[in-house]
Design an enzyme around this catalytic site. Sequence first.
Site, PDB file in Angstrom:
ATOM      1  N   ASN A 116      -8.076   3.343  -3.034  1.00 59.75           N
ATOM      2  CA  ASN A 116      -6.831   2.570  -3.098  1.00 59.75           C
ATOM      3  C   ASN A 116      -6.322   2.322  -1.684  1.00 59.75           C
ATOM      4  O   ASN A 116      -6.839   1.460  -0.997  1.00 59.75           O
ATOM      5  CB  ASN A 116      -5.781   3.256  -3.978  1.00 59.75           C
ATOM      6  CG  ASN A 116      -4.671   2.301  -4.390  1.00 59.75           C
ATOM      7  OD1 ASN A 116      -4.959   1.211  -4.884  1.00 59.75           O
ATOM      8  ND2 ASN A 116      -3.422   2.676  -4.184  1.00 59.75           N
ATOM      9  N   ARG A 131     -10.883   5.935  -7.868  1.00 56.77           N
ATOM     10  CA  ARG A 131     -11.316   4.765  -7.105  1.00 56.77           C
ATOM     11  C   ARG A 131     -10.546   4.710  -5.794  1.00 56.77           C
ATOM     12  O   ARG A 131      -9.469   5.298  -5.659  1.00 56.77           O
ATOM     13  CB  ARG A 131     -11.095   3.468  -7.891  1.00 56.77           C
ATOM     14  CG  ARG A 131      -9.635   3.073  -8.078  1.00 56.77           C
ATOM     15  CD  ARG A 131      -9.509   1.604  -8.474  1.00 56.77           C
ATOM     16  NE  ARG A 131      -8.142   1.192  -8.794  1.00 56.77           N
ATOM     17  CZ  ARG A 131      -7.229   0.800  -7.900  1.00 56.77           C
ATOM     18  NH1 ARG A 131      -7.507   0.830  -6.598  1.00 56.77           N
ATOM     19  NH2 ARG A 131      -6.026   0.411  -8.286  1.00 56.77           N
ATOM     20  N   ASN A 188      -0.385   5.364  -1.457  1.00 56.00           N
ATOM     21  CA  ASN A 188       0.176   4.116  -0.937  1.00 56.00           C
ATOM     22  C   ASN A 188       0.916   4.342   0.377  1.00 56.00           C
ATOM     23  O   ASN A 188       1.555   5.373   0.564  1.00 56.00           O
ATOM     24  CB  ASN A 188       1.117   3.462  -1.952  1.00 56.00           C
ATOM     25  CG  ASN A 188       0.439   2.335  -2.711  1.00 56.00           C
ATOM     26  OD1 ASN A 188      -0.302   1.547  -2.125  1.00 56.00           O
ATOM     27  ND2 ASN A 188       0.667   2.271  -4.007  1.00 56.00           N
ATOM     28  N   GLU A 213      -4.177  -6.830  -2.053  1.00 62.36           N
ATOM     29  CA  GLU A 213      -3.863  -5.562  -1.371  1.00 62.36           C
ATOM     30  C   GLU A 213      -4.522  -5.522   0.005  1.00 62.36           C
ATOM     31  O   GLU A 213      -5.279  -6.401   0.382  1.00 62.36           O
ATOM     32  CB  GLU A 213      -4.381  -4.367  -2.201  1.00 62.36           C
ATOM     33  CG  GLU A 213      -3.302  -3.602  -2.965  1.00 62.36           C
ATOM     34  CD  GLU A 213      -2.404  -2.761  -2.038  1.00 62.36           C
ATOM     35  OE1 GLU A 213      -2.536  -2.834  -0.790  1.00 62.36           O
ATOM     36  OE2 GLU A 213      -1.553  -2.031  -2.563  1.00 62.36           O
ATOM     37  N   ASP A 240       5.219   0.721  -2.595  1.00 62.16           N
ATOM     38  CA  ASP A 240       3.827   0.305  -2.463  1.00 62.16           C
ATOM     39  C   ASP A 240       3.453   0.340  -0.979  1.00 62.16           C
ATOM     40  O   ASP A 240       3.907   1.227  -0.264  1.00 62.16           O
ATOM     41  CB  ASP A 240       3.611  -1.063  -3.123  1.00 62.16           C
ATOM     42  CG  ASP A 240       2.208  -1.205  -3.714  1.00 62.16           C
ATOM     43  OD1 ASP A 240       1.229  -0.908  -3.000  1.00 62.16           O
ATOM     44  OD2 ASP A 240       2.079  -1.608  -4.879  1.00 62.16           O
TER      45      ASP A 240
END
Length: 296
Positions: free
Chosen positions: A102, A100, A157, A17, A206
């Site tokens: 991202n 968390r 995202n 990522e 995404d």
Amino acid sequence: MANVKTVLPNLRCTLGEGPHWDAKDGVLYWVDIVGKTAFALRPSDGASRSWTFDQPVAAIVPRENDGLLVALADGLAFLDAESGETTPFVAPDRDHAGNRSNESRVDPAGRFWHGTMQNNIGPNGEDLPVTVSTGTLNRVGPDGETTRFLSDIGISNTLLWSADGKKMFFGDTIKDTLNVYDYDMATGVPSNPRVFFGPQDRGNMDGSAMDADGYIWNARWGGSCLIRFAPDGSVDQIIDLPVTQPTSCVFGGPDLKTLYITSASVGLDGNGNELEGALLSIRTDVAGQPCTRFAG
């Protein structure tokens, strides 16, 4: 299928990522969130290095003030590239202990935008379900001042800004929708959200990159492709990829015409192919928009 190259033949990320191209040094940065590792590669001579942490890491970007900024699961930290030591900086989402880091990107003015989600990584790296939309979107200034703009996000995202600085794009994979906002670059404030694109036939939304013509190249998790969206939100092109779960992409190289694509092997349990989790690249006819270093 486009002429897809595997950038590092032996590297496979569980959850690749966060690709970032630093034009000043000609270095590509990215992470393996589940693998708790950040990577740097200088394609011009093949030099590479990595840093491993004691918790998941979702992003790594260079700083104007030397060194690097990393988004660890529980907050942001400065990373000394030579020693590998981290120094806590700020935890924009500290009021959500179950979340968390991202999606994270730097806006063209050098502010760090930090998106979070419910933690979906178990103590041994196992995949946990996302059951609640507790994610937030926060802006972090060079001095560490944080401002929250959104809550109740499922999976944050895509973070992009238009070349003229007047639009910001941000989405939620759970809703499979990318929104576009009016953006005030001087103050760093997004407003007036509306849908830019919704669910598509191939995969789920995404991460993304934007090219110089204002088209968005969106990685389609589970869809084995990128979809290139025109500035009006319509589908312009589908680029098939040899991985099931592309996660994000960024334009790099000296001419910003190499699109680097991260991918993930997580959850495929041997049902994928040998390239799942690889770092891929394709050459494009159009140049991309440059990334920005964190101003702090």
